[in-house]
Design an enzyme around this catalytic site. Structure first.
Site, PDB file in Angstrom:
ATOM      1  CG  ASP A  80      41.704  54.804  39.158  1.00  0.00           C
ATOM      2  OD1 ASP A  80      40.878  54.237  38.435  1.00  0.00           O
ATOM      3  OD2 ASP A  80      42.364  54.211  40.039  1.00  0.00           O
ATOM      4  CG  HIS A  81      37.979  54.483  41.189  1.00  0.00           C
ATOM      5  ND1 HIS A  81      37.014  53.566  40.866  1.00  0.00           N
ATOM      6  CD2 HIS A  81      39.113  53.777  41.386  1.00  0.00           C
ATOM      7  CE1 HIS A  81      37.534  52.352  40.887  1.00  0.00           C
ATOM      8  NE2 HIS A  81      38.812  52.447  41.182  1.00  0.00           N
ATOM      9  CG  ASP A 102      33.407  53.969  40.177  1.00  0.00           C
ATOM     10  OD1 ASP A 102      32.319  53.366  40.063  1.00  0.00           O
ATOM     11  OD2 ASP A 102      34.186  53.783  41.127  1.00  0.00           O
ATOM     12  CD  GLU A 134      35.020  50.897  38.692  1.00  0.00           C
ATOM     13  OE1 GLU A 134      35.971  51.603  38.928  1.00  0.00           O
ATOM     14  OE2 GLU A 134      34.583  50.033  39.492  1.00  0.00           O
ATOM     15  N   GLY A 182      41.684  47.666  48.078  1.00  0.00           N
ATOM     16  CA  GLY A 182      42.374  47.677  49.371  1.00  0.00           C
ATOM     17  C   GLY A 182      42.865  46.296  49.772  1.00  0.00           C
ATOM     18  N   GLY A 216      41.461  46.785  42.003  1.00  0.00           N
ATOM     19  CA  GLY A 216      41.629  46.177  43.321  1.00  0.00           C
ATOM     20  C   GLY A 216      42.545  44.974  43.316  1.00  0.00           C
ATOM     21  CB  SER A 218      46.713  45.725  46.347  1.00  0.00           C
ATOM     22  OG  SER A 218      47.300  46.830  45.720  1.00  0.00           O
TER      23      SER A 218
HETATM   24  O1  G3H Z   1      41.814  51.928  40.905  1.00  0.00           O
HETATM   25  C1  G3H Z   1      42.674  51.529  41.703  1.00  0.00           C
HETATM   26  C2  G3H Z   1      42.797  50.111  41.985  1.00  0.00           C
HETATM   27  O2  G3H Z   1      41.630  49.452  41.741  1.00  0.00           O
HETATM   28  C3  G3H Z   1      43.583  49.774  43.164  1.00  0.00           C
HETATM   29  O3  G3H Z   1      43.119  48.740  43.985  1.00  0.00           O
HETATM   30  O4  G3H Z   1      44.337  49.368  46.040  1.00  0.00           O
HETATM   31  O5  G3H Z   1      43.376  47.103  45.782  1.00  0.00           O
HETATM   32  O6  G3H Z   1      45.330  47.788  44.450  1.00  0.00           O
HETATM   33  P1  G3H Z   1      44.087  48.230  45.149  1.00  0.00           P
HETATM   34 ZN    ZN Z   2      39.943  50.805  41.346  1.00  0.00          ZN
END
Ligand code: G3H
Ligand code: ZN
Length: 296
Positions: A80-81, A102, A134, A182, A216, A218
């Site tokens: 990831d990223h 990314d 991205e 976040g 993102g 969450s």
């Molecule tokens: O790549 C990880 C996610 O985009 C997590 O985002 O922490 O807002 O769930 P989040």
């Molecule tokens: Zn992410």
């Protein structure tokens, strides 16, 4: 076992999404694995550069591979990223199934040029690997933030999504559609929710014509997540919710057992806490809008 691409194709056709959950340790990996196994759905485990540095790139790859082989569970691993080609190559060579390359903070043309080169380099190492690009700005850090960034400035347009996908040949696209990395404190408390631009998702999907990942996620409103999946999102990334659950579970266990020093007697409560979050999200992602709206 179906390949990751086949799983995404099937999810897209059924208008459901595959859950992607970041892990930092064996507690979070166990939680994701157990939830997916109990619900009998495919799942993707993500490890960002920081998470990989903590766990070890080859070590996390070996762990996920061993679960996939021993339990015949379609569990896949995403780098990831990933912000540099060297780090992406390291993950591809270690056996990661997917790389999120990314460079979204770079000027658009530089992002296109370097992502295109990364797609070519990574496919030369493993032709089956998926590469995600991205664009736009959704802030950074799966942490608890005091204030939200101005998301309006970095929203993705359908035209730039089309250009980016056509020129880079990425397999999956991560757009900015109201999502944000976040959570705010009010989101952790359950008082506010992230909201998504559903029509923008639909318009980007129509132009970009590729798999789309929602980062993102969450703290996002459940109904918006359902609508986003129906509008063209095929993968949903969740990290902060798991981190909050991990801390709560760990804190609860340590508080209840102040003298316990045996990790495997303390940590199951943290596993369980994270597992509940993963299971709830997987259940939501794998329930199709089409199925929900069909006559009973
Ligand atoms: O790549 C990880 C996610 O985009 C997590 O985002 O922490 O807002 O769930 P989040
Ligand atoms: Zn992410």
């Amino acid at each position: 076992m179906r390949t990751l691409r086949e799983i995404l194709e099937q999810a897209e056709a059924s208008r459901v999404a595959v859950g992607h959950f970041n892990i930092s340790d064996l507690v979070t990996l166990k939680a994701v694995f157990e939830a997916a196994r109990e619900l009998n759905v495919p799942v993707v485990v993500g490890a960002s550069e920081g998470e990989r540095e903590f766990m070890g790139v080859r070590q996390v790859a070996a762990l996920v591979r061993s679960l996939r082989e021993e339990y015949s569970l379609p569990i896949f691993l995403n780098a990831d990223h990933t912000h540099s080609l060297a780090s992406a190559v390291e993950a591809a060579k270690a056996g990661f199934d997917w790389i999120v390359f990314d460079l979204s903070t770079l000027p658009f043309e530089d992002n296109i040029r370097q992502t295109k080169a990364a797609v070519e380099a990574l496919k030369a190492i493993n032709p089956a690997i998926l590469v995600e690009g991205e664009i736009g700005d959704i802030g950074s850090g799966s942490e608890i933030h005091d204030a939200a960034p101005d998301l309006q400035k970095g929203l993705t347009s359908p035209a730039e999504a089309k250009q980016f996908v056509e020129e880079t040949r990425v397999d999956t696209l991560a757009p900015a559609v109201g999502n944000m990395h976040g959570m705010l404190k009010s989101m952790v408390a359950g008082d506010t929710k992230k909201r998504l631009e559903i029509e923008r998702i639909r318009a980007i999907k129509a132009e970009a014509r590729t798999f789309m990942t929602l980062h993102g996620a969450s703290g996002t409103d459940d109904d918006d997540l359902r609508k986003a999946i129906a509008a063209g999102i095929t993968v949903v990334h969740i990290n902060t919710e798991l981190r909050v659950a991990w801390r709560r579970g760990l804190h609860g266990a340590l508080t209840k057992q102040p003298n316990e020093i045996v990790p495997y007697k303390v940590l199951p409560e943290a596993v369980d806490s994270v597992k509940q979050v993963v299971a709830a999200r997987l259940a939501l992602f794998s329930r199709s809008e089409r199925a929900r709206s069909a006559p009973q």
